[in-house]
Design an enzyme around this catalytic site. Structure first.
Site, PDB file in Angstrom:
ATOM      1  N   GLU A   1      37.264  46.662  26.623  1.00  0.00           N
ATOM      2  CA  GLU A   1      37.075  47.412  27.953  1.00  0.00           C
ATOM      3  C   GLU A   1      37.400  48.229  27.811  1.00  0.00           C
ATOM      4  O   GLU A   1      38.926  48.907  27.393  1.00  0.00           O
ATOM      5  CB  GLU A   1      37.085  46.734  28.931  1.00  0.00           C
ATOM      6  CG  GLU A   1      36.900  47.647  30.023  1.00  0.00           C
ATOM      7  CD  GLU A   1      37.411  46.284  31.347  1.00  0.00           C
ATOM      8  OE1 GLU A   1      36.165  46.378  32.561  1.00  0.00           O
ATOM      9  OE2 GLU A   1      37.648  45.780  31.813  1.00  0.00           O
TER      10      GLU A   1
ATOM     11  N   GLY B   1      40.714  41.121  38.538  1.00  0.00           N
ATOM     12  CA  GLY B   1      41.135  42.154  38.350  1.00  0.00           C
ATOM     13  C   GLY B   1      41.526  42.516  36.542  1.00  0.00           C
ATOM     14  O   GLY B   1      40.339  41.525  36.122  1.00  0.00           O
ATOM     15  N   SER B   2      42.638  42.200  36.421  1.00  0.00           N
ATOM     16  CA  SER B   2      42.197  42.945  34.911  1.00  0.00           C
ATOM     17  C   SER B   2      42.132  40.932  34.029  1.00  0.00           C
ATOM     18  O   SER B   2      42.440  39.742  34.453  1.00  0.00           O
ATOM     19  CB  SER B   2      43.584  42.603  33.979  1.00  0.00           C
ATOM     20  OG  SER B   2      44.927  41.874  34.586  1.00  0.00           O
ATOM     21  N   ARG B   3      42.032  40.821  32.972  1.00  0.00           N
ATOM     22  CA  ARG B   3      41.884  39.799  31.494  1.00  0.00           C
ATOM     23  C   ARG B   3      43.255  39.328  31.922  1.00  0.00           C
ATOM     24  O   ARG B   3      43.652  37.836  32.426  1.00  0.00           O
ATOM     25  CB  ARG B   3      41.287  40.224  30.448  1.00  0.00           C
ATOM     26  CG  ARG B   3      40.920  38.403  29.821  1.00  0.00           C
ATOM     27  CD  ARG B   3      40.503  38.895  27.909  1.00  0.00           C
ATOM     28  NE  ARG B   3      39.171  39.566  27.884  1.00  0.00           N
ATOM     29  CZ  ARG B   3      38.793  39.725  27.224  1.00  0.00           C
ATOM     30  NH1 ARG B   3      38.828  39.053  26.161  1.00  0.00           N
ATOM     31  NH2 ARG B   3      38.059  40.505  26.677  1.00  0.00           N
TER      32      ARG B   3
ATOM     33  N   GLY C   1      46.339  38.874  33.708  1.00  0.00           N
ATOM     34  CA  GLY C   1      46.277  38.855  35.014  1.00  0.00           C
ATOM     35  C   GLY C   1      45.659  36.968  35.201  1.00  0.00           C
ATOM     36  O   GLY C   1      45.751  36.310  36.215  1.00  0.00           O
ATOM     37  N   GLY C   2      43.860  37.590  35.169  1.00  0.00           N
ATOM     38  CA  GLY C   2      43.206  36.553  35.363  1.00  0.00           C
ATOM     39  C   GLY C   2      43.603  34.992  34.689  1.00  0.00           C
ATOM     40  O   GLY C   2      43.253  34.040  35.096  1.00  0.00           O
TER      41      GLY C   2
ATOM     42  N   CYS D   1      33.464  47.284  37.673  1.00  0.00           N
ATOM     43  CA  CYS D   1      33.976  45.781  36.921  1.00  0.00           C
ATOM     44  C   CYS D   1      32.118  46.696  36.423  1.00  0.00           C
ATOM     45  O   CYS D   1      32.300  45.984  34.853  1.00  0.00           O
ATOM     46  CB  CYS D   1      33.237  45.111  37.732  1.00  0.00           C
ATOM     47  SG  CYS D   1      32.939  45.053  39.134  1.00  0.00           S
TER      48      CYS D   1
ATOM     49  N   LYS E   1      47.151  37.658  48.782  1.00  0.00           N
ATOM     50  CA  LYS E   1      47.487  38.268  47.821  1.00  0.00           C
ATOM     51  C   LYS E   1      47.197  39.848  48.136  1.00  0.00           C
ATOM     52  O   LYS E   1      46.504  40.506  47.771  1.00  0.00           O
ATOM     53  CB  LYS E   1      47.551  37.891  46.633  1.00  0.00           C
ATOM     54  CG  LYS E   1      49.080  38.289  46.000  1.00  0.00           C
ATOM     55  CD  LYS E   1      50.519  38.851  46.490  1.00  0.00           C
ATOM     56  CE  LYS E   1      51.129  39.918  45.328  1.00  0.00           C
ATOM     57  NZ  LYS E   1      50.616  41.300  45.325  1.00  0.00           N
TER      58      LYS E   1
ATOM     59  N   GLU F   1      37.012  37.183  38.271  1.00  0.00           N
ATOM     60  CA  GLU F   1      36.350  38.391  37.787  1.00  0.00           C
ATOM     61  C   GLU F   1      37.389  38.840  37.005  1.00  0.00           C
ATOM     62  O   GLU F   1      38.455  39.466  37.793  1.00  0.00           O
ATOM     63  CB  GLU F   1      35.537  38.973  38.967  1.00  0.00           C
ATOM     64  CG  GLU F   1      34.667  40.516  38.425  1.00  0.00           C
ATOM     65  CD  GLU F   1      34.210  41.145  38.709  1.00  0.00           C
ATOM     66  OE1 GLU F   1      34.522  42.389  38.872  1.00  0.00           O
ATOM     67  OE2 GLU F   1      33.778  40.302  40.262  1.00  0.00           O
TER      68      GLU F   1
END
Length: 525
Positions: free
Chosen positions: A394, A243-245, A247-248, A304, A186, A267
């Site tokens: 973060e 990516g972002s928290r 999104g994950g 990161c 993607k 991650e």
């Protein structure tokens, strides 16, 4: 090599029809849209890509390690042939300099070749053989042989901050292909042109090495639509994400709620604490400030492993703070990857600055410009830090928070942190020997411990661990960098009582591949 970007998804060895929604890359420095438009695939085209991957899996997974290694090396060579175009397009889409594009290209091709070497040698499969003992009492022992086998098609989500090394042919893709899993990528909306250039390289390599169609596809479109359809599709057996928290977590939730749940290796967020011990900061204060500043502002802080949290003992660090303030105040602003990331950084720094008990140590005297980040350092005492949950979050960008307290307070605070990718200690050998509890606490919170260094700069090698306890990653038992990453996309299978001709070569008597194996409890070749 000269390649014309078409703006269409890659479906196996074909291109999408371009009937879906469209989007454009945006130059983060100017805000201008870049040609061409990129077309999301239709639902039927996504389905076609998945079914091609399903058909490719039995063929691709049964290929020898040597054959798949040739494919990986061919991808690396094709990407190297496209480096000039990558270096030209990359800065336009990301704001990152040409040197970064070339350096990241080298890292990407290097990790592809690293995995090629791994699977060509073959011992990664962890072959184990237990010979039968038919006369054993009270029960006979059967012949048992086991090894790692690939999971199936894998969905990989490209990262915004690494348009090459964590994207189309990056670490997740390299590990999955090495394991024998077809990959459905993607693309990220921030750098779709780079994605297509690299995606075309993968396709050319696949065709040149006689890989089955469907071993790779590249899909544009939104994560909520195209991305989620991949995660929920019953053919897909694992997900790689950087990516972002938010999104994950969304992907983890979708994968867990499938009729057949699948692993998501995400991650997400990490503040990468740095602990400065008294003797080290007293002896090397200015040098530590320079090192921290370089790590903090590298790539506009969009790594990161950005050091977003620093523990500084009370009564120490005057020279460190003075030098850091001097460096920050004259630091230039930097273009960020996209408007969303830039706004999130500004929102985070504004929130930190408005929090009771937080002081601004240093702020760059640079005019605020849209899409640009201004470096900033905050300070707070350890007690207030523990009281305010938002201070544990973060700041994705060139911002860090210094937490002041006694060494006992600092050590007691480490277990209260979330999971981290890295944890750094600057001290003398005597200082860390005197505080084994501190080192033990950091080990429990992070995947990589660093002594007298800085967290940015992730070496791509077999022993690297780029992962950590939640929420730095969704599964702290894994890594997204280094050869151990291959184990995310495979599972152990045992064969009991099978004839030799029906066994994989890795498990046959005589060891035809010459790999290291465990035979009757002992390692041997």
């Amino acid at each position: 090599m000269s390649y014309t970007i078409q703006g269409k998804s890659i479906i196996g060895y074909s291109r999408s029809g371009g009937g879906g929604s469209t989007s454009s890359a945006v130059n983060p420095a100017s805000g201008q849209k870049l040609d061409p438009e990129f077309h999301a695939p239709s639902e039927s085209e996504v389905e076609q890509a998945v079914l091609l991957a399903e058909r490719a899996f039995p063929v691709f997974s049964s290929m020898s390690g040597k054959k798949r290694a040739g494919f990986l090396r061919a991808i690396a060579a094709e990407i190297e042939s496209a480096v000039d175009q990558i270096a030209e397009r990359g800065p336009l889409e990301t704001g990152l300099p040409e040197a970064r594009m070339r350096g990241e290209t080298a890292r990407t091709t290097g990790q592809l070749r690293m995995f090629a070497d791994l699977i060509e040698e073959g011992s990664w499969v962890d072959a184990r053989i237990e010979h039968a003992q038919p006369d054993r009492a009270p029960l006979p022992k059967p012949d048992l042989r086991s090894m790692q086998r690939p999971l199936g098609p894998v969905a990989v989500f490209c990262a915004s901050n690494f348009p090459l090394a964590f994207s189309v042919a990056g670490g997740d893709t390299a590990a999955a292909l090495a394991a024998g899993c077809p990959v459905l990528v993607k693309a990220h909306s921030s750098h779709p042109g780079i994605a297509e250039i690299v995606g075309d390289c993968v396709v050319r390599a696949a065709q040149a090495t006689d890989m089955p169609e469907g071993v790779f596809s590249l899909l544009y479109g939104s994560g909520r639509d195209v991305g989620m359809s991949l995660v929920k599709h019953p053919v897909v057996q694992a997900v790689g994400f950087t990516g972002s928290r938010s999104g994950g977590l969304a992907l983890m939730d979708a994968a867990a709620n499938r009729p057949q749940p699948i692993p998501v290796y995400a991650e997400m967020s990490s503040v990468n604490p740095v602990v400065l011990m008294p003797k080290a900061v007293d002896a090397r204060g200015e040098a530590l400030a320079e090192g921290l500043f370089g790590s903090l502002t590298l790539g506009a802080g969009q790594f990161c492993t950005n050091p977003g949290l620093v523990f500084l003992p009370d009564g120490h660090g005057e020279a460190f703070l003075a030098k850091l303030k001097e460096l920050i105040e004259v630091a230039p602003s930097a273009v960020m990857l996209n408007s969303g990331i830039c706004q999130a950084f500004k929102d985070a720094t504004e929130s930190f600055g408005e929090t009771e008990g937080v002081e601004t140590v240093a702020h760059a005297f640079t005019k605020q410009v849209e899409e640009r980040a201004v470096p900033v350092v905050f300070s707070v005492n350890v007690r207030r830090f523990l009281e305010e949950a938002r201070l544990h979050g973060e700041m994705f960008g060139p911002g860090t928070l210094i937490v002041r307290g006694s060494m006992d307070e600092i050590e007691a605070t480490i277990p209260e942190l979330e999971g981290q990718l890295t944890a750094t200690v600057h001290g003398t050998e005597e200082e860390i020997a005197e505080r084994p509890g501190l080192i033990g606490a950091l080990e429990r919170r992070a995947g990589r411990l660093i002594f007298n260094g800085f967290p940015t700069g992730v070496e791509v090698c077999p022993s690297m661990v780029h992962g950590g306890p939640f929420p730095s990653t969704s599964d702290g038992r894994s890594t997204s960098v280094g050869t151990m990453a291959i184990h995310r996309f495979c599972r152990p299978v045992a064969w009991q009582g099978f004839p030799a001709a029906a066994l994989p070569e890795e498990l046959r008597d005589g060891n035809p591949l010459g790999i290291q194996r465990m035979v009757d409890g002992e390692f041997a070749r």
